[in-house]
Motif scaffolding. Sequence first.
Motif, PDB file in Angstrom:
ATOM      1  N   CYS A  63      27.508  55.027 104.824  1.00 61.44           N
ATOM      2  CA  CYS A  63      28.401  55.470 103.435  1.00 61.44           C
ATOM      3  C   CYS A  63      29.579  55.960 103.857  1.00 61.44           C
ATOM      4  O   CYS A  63      29.089  57.877 104.236  1.00 61.44           O
ATOM      5  N   ALA A  64      30.412  56.396 103.868  1.00 61.52           N
ATOM      6  CA  ALA A  64      31.930  57.187 104.573  1.00 61.52           C
ATOM      7  C   ALA A  64      32.998  57.614 103.025  1.00 61.52           C
ATOM      8  O   ALA A  64      33.614  58.156 102.897  1.00 61.52           O
ATOM      9  N   ALA A  65      32.439  56.965 101.662  1.00 63.66           N
ATOM     10  CA  ALA A  65      32.820  57.253 100.547  1.00 63.66           C
ATOM     11  C   ALA A  65      33.325  58.521 100.332  1.00 63.66           C
ATOM     12  O   ALA A  65      31.987  60.131  99.979  1.00 63.66           O
ATOM     13  N   PRO A  66      34.117  59.345  99.853  1.00 63.31           N
ATOM     14  CA  PRO A  66      34.722  60.694  99.859  1.00 63.31           C
ATOM     15  C   PRO A  66      33.668  60.875  98.217  1.00 63.31           C
ATOM     16  O   PRO A  66      33.194  62.665  98.167  1.00 63.31           O
ATOM     17  N   PHE A  67      33.685  59.988  97.576  1.00 60.81           N
ATOM     18  CA  PHE A  67      32.707  60.584  95.730  1.00 60.81           C
ATOM     19  C   PHE A  67      31.147  60.635  95.974  1.00 60.81           C
ATOM     20  O   PHE A  67      30.671  60.856  95.134  1.00 60.81           O
ATOM     21  N   VAL A  68      30.597  60.398  97.203  1.00 62.46           N
ATOM     22  CA  VAL A  68      29.501  60.659  97.842  1.00 62.46           C
ATOM     23  C   VAL A  68      28.966  61.976  98.830  1.00 62.46           C
ATOM     24  O   VAL A  68      30.082  62.231  99.541  1.00 62.46           O
ATOM     25  N   HIS A  69      28.715  62.655  97.384  1.00 62.35           N
ATOM     26  CA  HIS A  69      28.809  64.319  98.765  1.00 62.35           C
ATOM     27  C   HIS A  69      27.198  64.304  99.189  1.00 62.35           C
ATOM     28  O   HIS A  69      27.270  64.839  99.971  1.00 62.35           O
ATOM     29  N   HIS A  70      26.107  63.456  99.061  1.00 61.67           N
ATOM     30  CA  HIS A  70      25.028  63.887  99.912  1.00 61.67           C
ATOM     31  C   HIS A  70      24.110  62.224 100.003  1.00 61.67           C
ATOM     32  O   HIS A  70      24.850  61.383  99.082  1.00 61.67           O
ATOM     33  N   ARG A  71      23.616  62.158 101.183  1.00 61.33           N
ATOM     34  CA  ARG A  71      23.012  60.302 101.437  1.00 61.33           C
ATOM     35  C   ARG A  71      21.927  61.234 102.537  1.00 61.33           C
ATOM     36  O   ARG A  71      21.327  61.374 102.818  1.00 61.33           O
ATOM     37  N   THR A  72      21.097  59.892 101.518  1.00 65.94           N
ATOM     38  CA  THR A  72      19.954  59.897 102.513  1.00 65.94           C
ATOM     39  C   THR A  72      18.928  58.703 102.289  1.00 65.94           C
ATOM     40  O   THR A  72      19.130  57.544 100.928  1.00 65.94           O
ATOM     41  N   GLU A  73      18.006  58.356 103.055  1.00 71.54           N
ATOM     42  CA  GLU A  73      17.708  57.111 103.080  1.00 71.54           C
ATOM     43  C   GLU A  73      16.673  57.365 102.419  1.00 71.54           C
ATOM     44  O   GLU A  73      16.224  56.040 101.726  1.00 71.54           O
ATOM     45  N   LYS A  74      15.682  57.779 102.720  1.00 66.56           N
ATOM     46  CA  LYS A  74      14.101  57.827 101.366  1.00 66.56           C
ATOM     47  C   LYS A  74      14.353  59.401 100.071  1.00 66.56           C
ATOM     48  O   LYS A  74      14.862  60.745 100.679  1.00 66.56           O
ATOM     49  N   LEU A  75      14.138  59.336  98.934  1.00 70.52           N
ATOM     50  CA  LEU A  75      14.264  60.679  98.196  1.00 70.52           C
ATOM     51  C   LEU A  75      13.748  60.962  98.110  1.00 70.52           C
ATOM     52  O   LEU A  75      13.732  62.475  98.193  1.00 70.52           O
ATOM     53  N   ALA A  76      11.897  61.338  98.498  1.00 72.34           N
ATOM     54  CA  ALA A  76      11.512  61.962  98.377  1.00 72.34           C
ATOM     55  C   ALA A  76      11.146  63.589  99.767  1.00 72.34           C
ATOM     56  O   ALA A  76      11.586  64.519  99.650  1.00 72.34           O
ATOM     57  N   PRO A  77      11.367  63.285 100.580  1.00 76.18           N
ATOM     58  CA  PRO A  77      12.320  64.182 101.709  1.00 76.18           C
ATOM     59  C   PRO A  77      13.110  64.728 101.287  1.00 76.18           C
ATOM     60  O   PRO A  77      13.126  65.797 101.275  1.00 76.18           O
ATOM     61  N   PHE A  78      14.810  64.229 100.721  1.00 79.32           N
ATOM     62  CA  PHE A  78      15.339  64.815 101.007  1.00 79.32           C
ATOM     63  C   PHE A  78      15.013  66.706  99.520  1.00 79.32           C
ATOM     64  O   PHE A  78      15.761  66.841  99.391  1.00 79.32           O
ATOM     65  N   LEU A  79      14.391  65.653  98.337  1.00 82.43           N
ATOM     66  CA  LEU A  79      14.033  66.131  97.664  1.00 82.43           C
ATOM     67  C   LEU A  79      13.554  67.470  98.246  1.00 82.43           C
ATOM     68  O   LEU A  79      13.545  68.575  97.387  1.00 82.43           O
TER      69      LEU A  79
END
Length: 220
Positions: free
Chosen positions: A195-211
Motif C-alpha cells: 500500500c502506498a496511500a499517504p493516509f496510511v501511516h503504518h502497514r503490517t501483514e500480522k497484527l500481533a507482532p506489530f502490537l
Amino acid sequence: MIADLRHVDTWLFDLDNTLYPAESGFMAAIVDRMTDFVERVTGLPRDEAFRLQKTYLAEHGLTLKGMMLNHGVDPAEFHAIFHDMSLEALAHDADLLAALQRLPGRRLIFTNADDVHAQRVLKHLGLDALFDDVFHIGSAGYEPKPSPAAFAKMGELHGIDPGVTAFFEDSERNLAPAADLGMTTVLVGPHAPTCAAPFVHHRTEKLAPFLSGAHLREVA
C-alpha cells in the motif's frame, strides 16, 4: 520498523479480517451467504447478484446499505443470515491476546457488522473481555465506514480525541477518513506492505507482532 505509538491511549479496531487473518476464509464464507441473500431478494442469476453486491459495496461502503435503499431490505433480516455461521475457521491467537492486553487505555471495536456477529466472533476468539465497547452498524444508524458520518457518530458517542487514537483496519479506504480526522492509521493484512496511500501511516501483514513490538505509553 518499530512503530512509535506512545501518544496513543485509544485503540480502535475493525473486526473482520483485522482481529483474525484473512486467510482463515471466514470472510469468504460471509460473502457467499451475502451473495445468496442478494440472489434470493433480487431474483438475479448468481453471477449478476455477486456483481450487484460488489457494486453496492463500492458505492455505499456496505452491501446492506444498497439493499436497504434499493430493495427495502430489513437490516435485521439481512444480519440474521450470519448468526448461525460456524466459527470453526477462527482460531485463538495467544500472541494477539497478549499484545492487546499490553495496550494502555481504551480498546474499542468499530465494525460495519451488527452487534450479534461482533460479540459471537469476539467471544469465540477469546477477546471479548478486552474491549470496552463495540460500535457496530446499528450504533451508526446503518451509516457504514468509510462515511464521515459514521466516524462522527462513533467519535461523539465515545468522546474520541483523534490525536491520541490509532485505528486498525484491513480496508485501505476506511482509513482515509480516520487520517483526515487526525488519527494514526494502521493497515492490516497481506496486502498492507504494498500500500502506498499517504493516509496510511503504518502497514503490517500480522497484527500481533506489530502490537507486540510497538513503543507504547508507560502506565504510571
